[in-house]
Write a protein that holds these residues in place. Structure first.
Motif, short mmCIF file in Angstrom:
data_model
loop_
_atom_site.label_atom_id
_atom_site.label_comp_id
_atom_site.label_asym_id
_atom_site.label_seq_id
_atom_site.Cartn_x
_atom_site.Cartn_y
_atom_site.Cartn_z
N LYS A 46 0.81 -1.04 -0.14
CA LYS A 46 -0.11 0.05 -0.05
C LYS A 46 0.88 1.15 -0.13
CE LYS A 46 -4.13 -1.61 2.33
NZ LYS A 46 -5.09 -1.48 3.65
N TYR A 47 2.15 1.19 0.56
CA TYR A 47 2.94 2.31 0.68
C TYR A 47 4.20 2.42 -0.33
CZ TYR A 47 0.45 1.84 4.96
OH TYR A 47 -0.57 1.58 5.91
N ILE A 48 4.41 1.54 -0.95
CA ILE A 48 5.81 1.45 -1.92
C ILE A 48 5.51 1.40 -3.30
CG2 ILE A 48 6.27 -0.99 -1.36
CD1 ILE A 48 9.35 -0.41 -1.40
N SER A 49 5.99 2.21 -3.94
CA SER A 49 5.81 2.24 -5.69
C SER A 49 7.17 1.64 -6.10
CB SER A 49 5.37 3.45 -6.22
OG SER A 49 4.50 3.99 -5.70
N PHE A 50 7.12 0.83 -7.00
CA PHE A 50 8.54 0.25 -7.41
C PHE A 50 8.60 0.61 -9.16
CE2 PHE A 50 7.31 -2.85 -4.53
CZ PHE A 50 8.46 -3.15 -3.55
N GLU A 51 10.02 0.88 -9.55
CA GLU A 51 10.46 1.22 -10.79
C GLU A 51 9.45 2.59 -11.39
OE1 GLU A 51 12.82 -0.19 -12.41
OE2 GLU A 51 13.13 -1.43 -10.46
N LEU A 52 9.92 3.50 -10.51
CA LEU A 52 9.18 4.83 -10.89
C LEU A 52 10.07 5.54 -11.90
CD1 LEU A 52 7.77 6.32 -7.61
CD2 LEU A 52 6.72 5.30 -9.25
N PRO A 53 9.65 6.15 -13.01
CA PRO A 53 10.85 6.85 -14.06
C PRO A 53 11.47 8.03 -13.53
CG PRO A 53 8.45 7.01 -14.68
CD PRO A 53 8.26 6.25 -13.51
N VAL A 54 12.44 8.46 -13.62
CA VAL A 54 13.29 9.58 -13.32
C VAL A 54 13.85 10.11 -14.42
CG1 VAL A 54 14.65 10.72 -11.77
CG2 VAL A 54 13.40 8.74 -10.77
#
Length: 74
Positions: A46-54
């Protein structure tokens, strides 16, 4: 969790992951196991997002981000 319980959980977790850990294959499994077992975070999905583009000079990806605490995982 008491400090002793946290240390015991951290040692157990480290022993379980010793010799494992291909970053590309197991990053999500690692963090989804670490957060509840060692830090007591219930339902970490619920709290962590993975592989976000930067966007830098090119587009890259961070391993994970926990927005509520502004924790960046790389």
């Amino acid at each position: 969790m008491t400090d002793v319980e946290k240390r015991t959980a951290a040692n157990r977790f480290a022993a379980d992951w010793k010799g494992r850990g291909d970053e590309k294959q197991e990053t999500q499994a690692f963090w989804l196991a670490l957060l509840p077992k060692v830090y007591g975070v219930n339902e970490p999905k619920k709290y962590i997002s993975f592989e976000l583009p930067v966007k830098l000079e090119h587009t890259s990806f961070i391993d994970g981000y926990i927005e509520s605490t502004r924790v960046l995982i790389e």
